[in-house]
Design an enzyme around this catalytic site. Structure first.
Site, PDB file in Angstrom:
ATOM      1  N   ASN A  68      40.119  41.059  35.728  1.00 13.03           N
ATOM      2  CA  ASN A  68      38.392  40.390  35.675  1.00 13.03           C
ATOM      3  C   ASN A  68      38.182  39.858  36.410  1.00 13.03           C
ATOM      4  O   ASN A  68      39.222  38.577  36.033  1.00 13.03           O
ATOM      5  CB  ASN A  68      37.978  40.996  34.485  1.00 13.03           C
ATOM      6  CG  ASN A  68      38.052  42.219  34.162  1.00 13.03           C
ATOM      7  OD1 ASN A  68      37.950  42.996  34.540  1.00 13.03           O
ATOM      8  ND2 ASN A  68      37.848  42.814  33.049  1.00 13.03           N
ATOM      9  N   HIS A  74      44.926  37.830  33.182  1.00 20.26           N
ATOM     10  CA  HIS A  74      45.836  38.475  32.528  1.00 20.26           C
ATOM     11  C   HIS A  74      45.039  40.275  32.739  1.00 20.26           C
ATOM     12  O   HIS A  74      43.656  40.138  33.032  1.00 20.26           O
ATOM     13  CB  HIS A  74      44.888  38.318  30.968  1.00 20.26           C
ATOM     14  CG  HIS A  74      42.964  38.362  31.319  1.00 20.26           C
ATOM     15  ND1 HIS A  74      43.009  37.287  31.746  1.00 20.26           N
ATOM     16  CD2 HIS A  74      42.699  39.344  30.709  1.00 20.26           C
ATOM     17  CE1 HIS A  74      41.449  37.646  31.382  1.00 20.26           C
ATOM     18  NE2 HIS A  74      41.213  38.853  30.535  1.00 20.26           N
ATOM     19  N   GLN A  99      35.294  38.516  32.969  1.00 17.92           N
ATOM     20  CA  GLN A  99      36.087  37.574  32.858  1.00 17.92           C
ATOM     21  C   GLN A  99      36.061  36.628  31.759  1.00 17.92           C
ATOM     22  O   GLN A  99      34.855  36.062  32.484  1.00 17.92           O
ATOM     23  CB  GLN A  99      37.057  36.818  34.069  1.00 17.92           C
ATOM     24  CG  GLN A  99      38.650  36.142  33.402  1.00 17.92           C
ATOM     25  CD  GLN A  99      39.127  35.377  34.731  1.00 17.92           C
ATOM     26  OE1 GLN A  99      38.417  35.203  35.992  1.00 17.92           O
ATOM     27  NE2 GLN A  99      39.786  35.093  34.631  1.00 17.92           N
TER      28      GLN A  99
END
Length: 114
Positions: free
Chosen positions: A87, A100, A94
């Site tokens: 994201n 990540h 996010q």
């Protein structure tokens, strides 16, 4: 980054259920899992977004994807299917601005997501 949650996980200041580590990455269970397998793979060094990481260190991004694949093997979802999601930005979901990869599997994943 002193206020970054994932940097604090990397440093050990915030606990996490770590399932894999390499010299440059850490993989740990998501605290709000959206599937039976929901693991985050992060770089140890801080990069806010996947695009920024790709520009700064494409080898590290490749290592994150290798680790995501190994997480899928370790979690037993590699043969049945899994999803790797980045994201990017608040509107995309996010919430921690340390790049990540979400590794999701263990159930049917509909398309389109969200």
């Amino acid at each position: 980054m002193t206020d970054c949650l994932f940097c604090k996980i990397v440093s050990g200041d915030v606990p996490a259920k770590i399932i894999r580590e390499s010299d440059r990455t850490v993989a740990f269970r998501d605290i709000n899992p959206q599937a039976p397998t929901h693991v985050l793979v992060i770089p140890r060094e801080h990069h806010p977004t996947v695009a920024g990481l790709a520009a700064a260190d494409p080898d590290l991004l490749a290592e994150m994807l290798q680790e995501a694949g190994q997480v899928a093997v370790d979690e037993g979802v590699a043969d049945t299917g899994y999803r790797v999601v980045f994201n990017t930005g608040a509107q995309a979901g996010q919430t921690v601005f340390h790049v990540h990869a979400h590794v999701l599997g263990g159930r049917g994943l509909n398309w389109p997501p969200g």
